[in-house]
Design an enzyme around this catalytic site. Structure first.
Site, PDB file in Angstrom:
ATOM      1  N   ASP A 139       0.837  -1.191   0.000  1.00 38.87           N
ATOM      2  CA  ASP A 139       0.000   0.000   0.000  1.00 38.87           C
ATOM      3  C   ASP A 139       0.879   1.252   0.000  1.00 38.87           C
ATOM      4  O   ASP A 139       2.042   1.216   0.418  1.00 38.87           O
ATOM      5  CB  ASP A 139      -0.903   0.018   1.239  1.00 38.87           C
ATOM      6  CG  ASP A 139      -1.886  -1.133   1.248  1.00 38.87           C
ATOM      7  OD1 ASP A 139      -2.188  -1.655   0.157  1.00 38.87           O
ATOM      8  OD2 ASP A 139      -2.347  -1.504   2.338  1.00 38.87           O
ATOM      9  N   LYS A 140       0.312   2.348  -0.443  1.00 41.66           N
ATOM     10  CA  LYS A 140       1.048   3.609  -0.570  1.00 41.66           C
ATOM     11  C   LYS A 140       1.855   3.945   0.681  1.00 41.66           C
ATOM     12  O   LYS A 140       3.022   4.322   0.595  1.00 41.66           O
ATOM     13  CB  LYS A 140       0.073   4.747  -0.876  1.00 41.66           C
ATOM     14  CG  LYS A 140       0.708   6.129  -0.902  1.00 41.66           C
ATOM     15  CD  LYS A 140      -0.342   7.220  -1.093  1.00 41.66           C
ATOM     16  CE  LYS A 140       0.284   8.598  -1.034  1.00 41.66           C
ATOM     17  NZ  LYS A 140      -0.726   9.678  -1.143  1.00 41.66           N
TER      18      LYS A 140
END
Length: 324
Positions: A139-140
């Protein structure tokens, strides 16, 4: 370059009475419902070996679904000179330590400035490898280790290893609440029924297993070591929230600040300002896709994670014996 998509799954009984496109969207959350509908209309979906071209067709559960489709490369991603923290590299693979606030793959809202753009700049030959060699994502705002394939052969073997659960990924996290012992969460994960950017534990989701053990306990938080048996989108975050221990700072799954009573001012301020999930991919172990050699890498905790742990330790020591 077109990407070949082939899937064969049994429709869960929990999908009884649902539209075909709705059921497939739950079964294959990596694809949008609009894309799945396109595949149905184009004749790329078979139900019990019969082509179905009506998205409204009802399913009953137990049917065998076959998807055989292509995803055309819609855009040509541009190389961008974005620094990469490369932990290991040879002719076939590279391993990076991804920082927070860096998206892995371009998408809605993030057309560039991603790991993929950086990889194309660092290694131009990745242009001929699907997804620039990316075989799994973080995830970011999750930090840590990712492996990237530099050739199609390496990518094919790594994808097969992932599917066979032959790649070991361990994470560190800080969760809200006091956890007294380790355990496992074995709950299916699929797209949230109403929030399209969220995943959720859902009976019609895909099998998902997360193992965890307690590394350190603080007054109202627990430091964990987790191992993925499967690799669903947001898996650790969803599973920990499901057992009422969401990760500190998680903006999607309820990781709002939960300071203990009489917390130090420094800890209070840091918990309020910690705007990402406290999750780090700390260890990656796999058999090299070409040589077969077992290889293992470790990534130290990022500075913000270290500071969070230090402040929790200091608070626990200062308030030893106090009620939570």
């Amino acid at each position: 370059m077109a990407e070949i998509i082939q899937h064969q799954e049994i429709v869960p009984e929990e999908c009884l009475g649902k539209r075909l496109d709705q059921a497939l969207a739950e079964m294959f959350p990596d694809y949008s419902r609009s894309r799945i509908k396109e595949w149905i209309l184009a004749g790329n979906v078979q139900v019990d070996n019969k082509v179905v071209t009506k998205a409204r067709e009802k399913v009953f559960g137990g049917e065998q679904v076959n998807i055989d489709a292509e995803i055309e490369a819609e855009v040509r991603f541009e190389p961008q000179d974005i620094p990469l923290n490369i932990v290991y590299e040879d002719d076939d693979i590279l391993v990076i330590n991804k920082p927070a606030d860096l998206v892995v793959h371009p998408g809605a809202g993030n057309p560039d400035g991603t790991v993929l753009n950086a990889l194309l700049h660092h290694c131009p030959e990745l242009e001929v490898v699907p997804r620039a060699g990316i075989v799994h994502r973080l995830d970011k705002d999750t930090t840590g280790l990712m492996v990237v394939a530099k050739t199609i052969a390496a990518q094919t073997n790594l994808v097969e290893a992932l599917q066979a659960r032959e790649i070991t990924r361990e994470y560190e996290a800080v969760a809200n609440g006091i956890m007294t012992a380790g355990g496992s969460v074995d709950e299916p994960i699929g797209r949230h029924s109403t929030k399209r950017t969220h995943m959720a534990v859902t009976i019609s989701g895909r099998p998902s297993v997360t193992h965890y053990r307690v590394m350190e306990k603080f007054r109202l938080h627990t430091r964990l070591r987790l191992r993925l048996e499967t690799g669903r989108t947001h898996q650790i975050r969803v599973h920990m929230a499901h057992i009422a221990h969401p990760l500190v700072g998680d903006p999607l799954y309820g990781g709002r600040p939960r300071p203990p009573k009489n917390a130090t001012p420094e800890l209070l301020q840091y918990l309020r300002s910690f705007k990402r999930q406290a999750l780090h991919a700390a260890m990656l172990s796999l058999y090299h896709p070409i040589t077969g050699e077992l290889m293992t890498w470790h990534a130290e905790l990022p500075d913000d994670f270290v500071e969070l742990v230090d402040l929790l330790k200091a608070d626990t020591k200062l308030n030893a014996g106090d009620e939570f």
